[in-house]
Motif scaffolding. Sequence first.
Motif, PDB file in Angstrom:
ATOM      1  N   VAL A 324       0.676  -1.185  -0.046  1.00 55.12           N
ATOM      2  CA  VAL A 324      -0.081   0.058   0.246  1.00 55.12           C
ATOM      3  C   VAL A 324       0.865   1.258   0.011  1.00 55.12           C
ATOM      4  O   VAL A 324       1.715   1.421   0.791  1.00 55.12           O
ATOM      5  CB  VAL A 324      -0.797   0.095   1.245  1.00 55.12           C
ATOM      6  CG1 VAL A 324      -1.851   1.285   1.268  1.00 55.12           C
ATOM      7  CG2 VAL A 324      -1.852  -1.124   1.094  1.00 55.12           C
ATOM      8  N   LEU A 325       0.752   2.077  -1.026  1.00 55.35           N
ATOM      9  CA  LEU A 325       1.557   3.327  -0.925  1.00 55.35           C
ATOM     10  C   LEU A 325       0.610   4.495  -0.629  1.00 55.35           C
ATOM     11  O   LEU A 325       1.183   5.709  -0.488  1.00 55.35           O
ATOM     12  CB  LEU A 325       1.969   3.375  -2.352  1.00 55.35           C
ATOM     13  CG  LEU A 325       2.980   2.340  -2.957  1.00 55.35           C
ATOM     14  CD1 LEU A 325       3.786   2.762  -4.272  1.00 55.35           C
ATOM     15  CD2 LEU A 325       4.366   2.390  -1.930  1.00 55.35           C
ATOM     16  N   ASP A 326      -0.474   4.506  -0.856  1.00 55.68           N
ATOM     17  CA  ASP A 326      -1.694   5.570  -0.356  1.00 55.68           C
ATOM     18  C   ASP A 326      -2.179   5.416   1.070  1.00 55.68           C
ATOM     19  O   ASP A 326      -3.152   4.489   1.287  1.00 55.68           O
ATOM     20  CB  ASP A 326      -2.960   5.631  -1.546  1.00 55.68           C
ATOM     21  CG  ASP A 326      -3.762   6.642  -1.220  1.00 55.68           C
ATOM     22  OD1 ASP A 326      -3.433   7.417  -0.357  1.00 55.68           O
ATOM     23  OD2 ASP A 326      -4.672   7.034  -2.317  1.00 55.68           O
ATOM     24  N   ALA A 407       8.675   6.643  -6.649  1.00 57.01           N
ATOM     25  CA  ALA A 407       8.549   5.660  -5.404  1.00 57.01           C
ATOM     26  C   ALA A 407       7.792   4.309  -5.944  1.00 57.01           C
ATOM     27  O   ALA A 407       8.365   3.096  -5.465  1.00 57.01           O
ATOM     28  CB  ALA A 407       7.654   6.350  -4.481  1.00 57.01           C
ATOM     29  N   ALA A 408       6.998   4.291  -6.669  1.00 61.83           N
ATOM     30  CA  ALA A 408       6.233   2.990  -7.179  1.00 61.83           C
ATOM     31  C   ALA A 408       6.991   2.145  -7.910  1.00 61.83           C
ATOM     32  O   ALA A 408       7.241   0.849  -7.882  1.00 61.83           O
ATOM     33  CB  ALA A 408       5.108   3.409  -7.922  1.00 61.83           C
ATOM     34  N   THR A 409       7.990   2.922  -8.728  1.00 56.78           N
ATOM     35  CA  THR A 409       8.703   2.203  -9.534  1.00 56.78           C
ATOM     36  C   THR A 409       9.964   1.451  -8.829  1.00 56.78           C
ATOM     37  O   THR A 409      10.298   0.431  -9.283  1.00 56.78           O
ATOM     38  CB  THR A 409       9.483   3.093 -10.734  1.00 56.78           C
ATOM     39  OG1 THR A 409       8.676   3.603 -11.392  1.00 56.78           O
ATOM     40  CG2 THR A 409      10.657   2.346 -11.572  1.00 56.78           C
ATOM     41  N   SER A 410      10.275   2.010  -7.833  1.00 59.55           N
ATOM     42  CA  SER A 410      11.351   1.362  -6.679  1.00 59.55           C
ATOM     43  C   SER A 410      10.978   0.141  -6.245  1.00 59.55           C
ATOM     44  O   SER A 410      11.598  -0.726  -6.232  1.00 59.55           O
ATOM     45  CB  SER A 410      11.973   2.651  -5.806  1.00 59.55           C
ATOM     46  OG  SER A 410      12.678   1.881  -4.740  1.00 59.55           O
ATOM     47  N   VAL A 411       9.686   0.281  -5.649  1.00 55.06           N
ATOM     48  CA  VAL A 411       9.011  -0.808  -4.989  1.00 55.06           C
ATOM     49  C   VAL A 411       8.746  -2.053  -6.204  1.00 55.06           C
ATOM     50  O   VAL A 411       8.951  -3.103  -5.781  1.00 55.06           O
ATOM     51  CB  VAL A 411       7.699  -0.549  -4.520  1.00 55.06           C
ATOM     52  CG1 VAL A 411       6.846  -1.583  -3.969  1.00 55.06           C
ATOM     53  CG2 VAL A 411       7.697   0.402  -3.323  1.00 55.06           C
ATOM     54  N   ILE A 431      -1.225   6.906  -6.971  1.00 53.08           N
ATOM     55  CA  ILE A 431      -0.735   5.773  -7.118  1.00 53.08           C
ATOM     56  C   ILE A 431      -1.254   4.979  -5.811  1.00 53.08           C
ATOM     57  O   ILE A 431      -1.057   5.612  -4.458  1.00 53.08           O
ATOM     58  CB  ILE A 431       0.959   5.693  -7.001  1.00 53.08           C
ATOM     59  CG1 ILE A 431       1.334   6.095  -8.154  1.00 53.08           C
ATOM     60  CG2 ILE A 431       1.150   4.409  -6.738  1.00 53.08           C
ATOM     61  CD1 ILE A 431       2.766   6.308  -8.354  1.00 53.08           C
ATOM     62  N   ALA A 432      -1.975   4.030  -5.706  1.00 52.22           N
ATOM     63  CA  ALA A 432      -2.608   3.441  -4.489  1.00 52.22           C
ATOM     64  C   ALA A 432      -1.628   2.143  -3.974  1.00 52.22           C
ATOM     65  O   ALA A 432      -1.650   2.160  -2.650  1.00 52.22           O
ATOM     66  CB  ALA A 432      -3.835   2.624  -4.869  1.00 52.22           C
ATOM     67  N   GLY A 433      -1.007   1.450  -4.948  1.00 55.58           N
ATOM     68  CA  GLY A 433       0.039   0.640  -4.448  1.00 55.58           C
ATOM     69  C   GLY A 433       0.472  -0.296  -5.435  1.00 55.58           C
ATOM     70  O   GLY A 433       0.425   0.184  -6.440  1.00 55.58           O
ATOM     71  N   VAL A 434       1.204  -1.243  -5.022  1.00 61.17           N
ATOM     72  CA  VAL A 434       1.802  -2.134  -5.893  1.00 61.17           C
ATOM     73  C   VAL A 434       1.436  -3.468  -5.603  1.00 61.17           C
ATOM     74  O   VAL A 434       1.661  -4.043  -4.362  1.00 61.17           O
ATOM     75  CB  VAL A 434       3.434  -2.083  -6.198  1.00 61.17           C
ATOM     76  CG1 VAL A 434       3.925  -3.143  -7.064  1.00 61.17           C
ATOM     77  CG2 VAL A 434       3.643  -0.513  -6.388  1.00 61.17           C
ATOM     78  N   LEU A 435       1.101  -4.289  -6.573  1.00 62.37           N
ATOM     79  CA  LEU A 435       0.526  -5.805  -6.274  1.00 62.37           C
ATOM     80  C   LEU A 435       1.796  -6.756  -6.968  1.00 62.37           C
ATOM     81  O   LEU A 435       2.381  -6.137  -7.833  1.00 62.37           O
ATOM     82  CB  LEU A 435      -0.743  -6.354  -6.933  1.00 62.37           C
ATOM     83  CG  LEU A 435      -1.788  -5.329  -6.701  1.00 62.37           C
ATOM     84  CD1 LEU A 435      -3.058  -5.913  -7.133  1.00 62.37           C
ATOM     85  CD2 LEU A 435      -2.003  -5.496  -5.062  1.00 62.37           C
ATOM     86  N   ALA A 436       2.074  -7.731  -6.564  1.00 62.84           N
ATOM     87  CA  ALA A 436       2.874  -8.634  -7.323  1.00 62.84           C
ATOM     88  C   ALA A 436       2.284 -10.041  -7.111  1.00 62.84           C
ATOM     89  O   ALA A 436       1.827 -10.471  -6.306  1.00 62.84           O
ATOM     90  CB  ALA A 436       4.173  -8.727  -6.188  1.00 62.84           C
ATOM     91  N   VAL A 437       2.834 -10.609  -8.398  1.00 63.04           N
ATOM     92  CA  VAL A 437       2.133 -11.790  -8.831  1.00 63.04           C
ATOM     93  C   VAL A 437       3.301 -12.574  -9.088  1.00 63.04           C
ATOM     94  O   VAL A 437       4.287 -12.389  -9.891  1.00 63.04           O
ATOM     95  CB  VAL A 437       1.270 -11.731  -9.875  1.00 63.04           C
ATOM     96  CG1 VAL A 437       0.658 -13.084 -10.256  1.00 63.04           C
ATOM     97  CG2 VAL A 437      -0.195 -10.900  -9.499  1.00 63.04           C
TER      98      VAL A 437
END
Length: 643
Positions: A324-326, A407-411, A431-437
Motif C-alpha cells: 500500500v502506497l496511499d 517511489a512506485a517504480t522502486s517498489v 498511486i494506490a499501491g503495488v501488487l506482485a504476482v
Amino acid sequence: MTIVRRYLIPLASGALIVAGWLLGLLPVPALVADAAMAAAAVVAGAPIIRTAGRALSARVVGIDLLVSVAFLGAIVLGEYWEAAAVTFLFAIGHALESATLNRTRSALTALVALAPDVAVVFRNGEQCEVPAGSVLTGETVLVKNGARVPVDGTVQQGVGTLDEASITGESLPVEKTVGDRVFAGTISTGGFLQVRATEVGAATTLAHIVHRVEEAQDATAPTQVFMDRFSAWYTPGILVLALVVGLVTGDVFLALTLLVIGCPGALVISIPVAIVAGIGRAAQMGILIKGGEFLETAAKITVVAVDKTGTLTRGRPTLTDVVVLDPTLTRAEVLDWASRAEAGSEHPLAGAIVQAAAREGLSGLVALPEHVTNLPGQGIVVGVAGRTVMIGNPALLRTHGVKGADAATSVAAGLAASGRTPLIVVLDGVIAGVLAVADEVRPDAAAMVMRLHAAGVARVVMLTGDGPLVAQAVGAAVGIEELRSSLMPEDKLNVVAGLRRAGHVVAMVGDGVNDAPALATAHIGIAMGAAGSAVATETADIALMGDNLLMLPAAIDLARSTVRVMHQNVALALVTVVLLLAGVLFGGVTMAVGMLLHEASVLIVIVNAMRLLRRSGPGAERQSPELHRQEKSEKSDKKEMMV
C-alpha cells in the motif's frame, strides 16, 4: 502370422536337406540324394521367385531377384547343395527377420492392446457391460479398481488413482477426484470413479497416439530416402557386375555367388528398423515424434528456446504481495479496486488478482467495469463504479504523467528482482499501491536445463513477456543465462528466426497457443503437456504428453541414440558387403557361406536397433514421491480456490 506358418517353409526345406545328406551316406544312386536337395531348393525357392516376379511387375529390382537368379543358375549347373543351402538360409533368415522386426513394433502393439474391449456404463438406473466402442458421449462410465478406463472423460464422482504411464509416461499413479480428466487406456490402481465420457472410440487420446505412432513409424526419414535411392542403383549394379565377372572369367558359378553375396538386405533395412524402434520407444515414454524426418532433426538440435510461463513455470500465477502506497487506503481496498479493474481483462495475471480478492471475500466482482482500454506493453485503464483505475508497469505511469512514479517504480523493481511480476495500481490519478504476482518455477526445471546440456545442446534460451528483472530471477533459479524478456509473440518468432539464420538447429518449447508462430518457425516445435489435446498431438513435431520437463532432454537423447544406431547399421551393412565381395573375388567364400553371413548381418542390424527399445526413460527419477505429494497438495489447493 503364427510361429508355425512363419517357419513352415524353412522347416520343410531343412528336412529335405537333412534327408538328402543322409541319402548321400547310403548306398543309393547319387540321383536320389540330388533329387532331395533339388526338392529342398524348390520348396524354399518358389516363394522367393514369386516375390521377385511381383517386384519386377512393379518395375522394382530387389534382393529376391538376385537370390532367384543365383538359385536357378545353381540348379542348371547341377549345384543342388548350393541351391538348397542358399534358398534355405534365405528362407530361415526371412522368417527370423520377420519375427524380430515385429519386436521393433512391439511398442505400437502394446499401445493398441491398451484399448479395453468392454466398458461398464450406467444406463436406465443400472450397470451395463457394453462394448467400449458403443459408449456414447455424455454417458456415465464406471471405473472400478483394476479396470482400464475405456473413454476420455471427466470425473463426476468418486476418488481413485490411475496409472497413466501409457499416456503421459509418468511412473507414479495419479490421484483423480471430481473435475479431473481421465484418459482411455489408463488403469485404475484403487478407488471407484464415475466418469462422464467426453471422447470415445477414435476420438480418444489413446487413439490419437496410436494413429500418430503408426504414421510416424511409416514415414520416411531423409537418410532412408537416400538409402532407397542408393539401393535402386546398387541392386541392378550387382547384376551387371555378376554378368561382367561371368563373361570375363568364364566362371558362371562365381558370377552366381556374387549375386548372393551382393544382396543389400542389411543395407535396405538398416534405417527403417532403427526409426521404428526409436519412435516406438519414445511413445512408451510418453513422447510422440511426428516421423523419421523430425527424429533425425531432433538429433541435431543445438539450441533450445523455452517459453517461461507454463513451461519453466507452472503457469498458475498467484498473488504474493500487496504493497500500500496511499495512506488513505487499506490493503483490502487496494486489492478490491485492482480486482474490479482486472475483472475485465483477459491477461493471465488478471485471474490471480481476481481469485485472491474472491478468497478474501472482497466485493470487487459485484461491480463490473464500464469500459476497459488495453495499452499493449503498459497495462490497462478501466472505468468502474465512477472511478478510473490504471494497472500496469512504470511505462504506464510515464505515459499518463502520474505523480510519485519514482517511489512506485522502486517498489516494483524490488519485487521484480525477487522473481515476481509487479503491477502498479493507480486510483483516480493517485498511486494506490503495488501488487506482485508470481508463477512458481517447476522443481524439475533446473535439472532439465542441466540435462539438455549433457545431451549435447549448446545453448538454452528463455523467452518471456515478463520484464528483465523477473526473467533474470527465473533464469538464475533454473540455470539459464541467455534471457530474452519483454517479448510479444512476434518478438519470439523473430528470436527463433534469428537463431536459425545464425546456423543453429532450433527447437522451440511452448504451449502451442500464443507461441504458435515461434513453434512453427523453429526446426522442431515441441508441445508440453499434450495429453488430451488432439491439436497438439497432430500438429506438434514432438509432443510431450506429460508435464514432466525431464522428458525434453530424454527425447533429444533418444533421437541422438537412434541416429547413432542408424549410422552403425549402415556402416555394418556396407562393411559386410565389401568384405564378402572381396572374399568371393579372391577366393574362400562360397555361395552358402556368403548367404549365411548375409543373413547374419541382417539379424545383427535388427538386434542393434532393438537395443533402443530397452533404453530407460526419465524412469523413477521422473518424479520423486516428495514432488508427487507436493503436486497433489497444489492440486487440492487449486480446487479449494475454485470452490
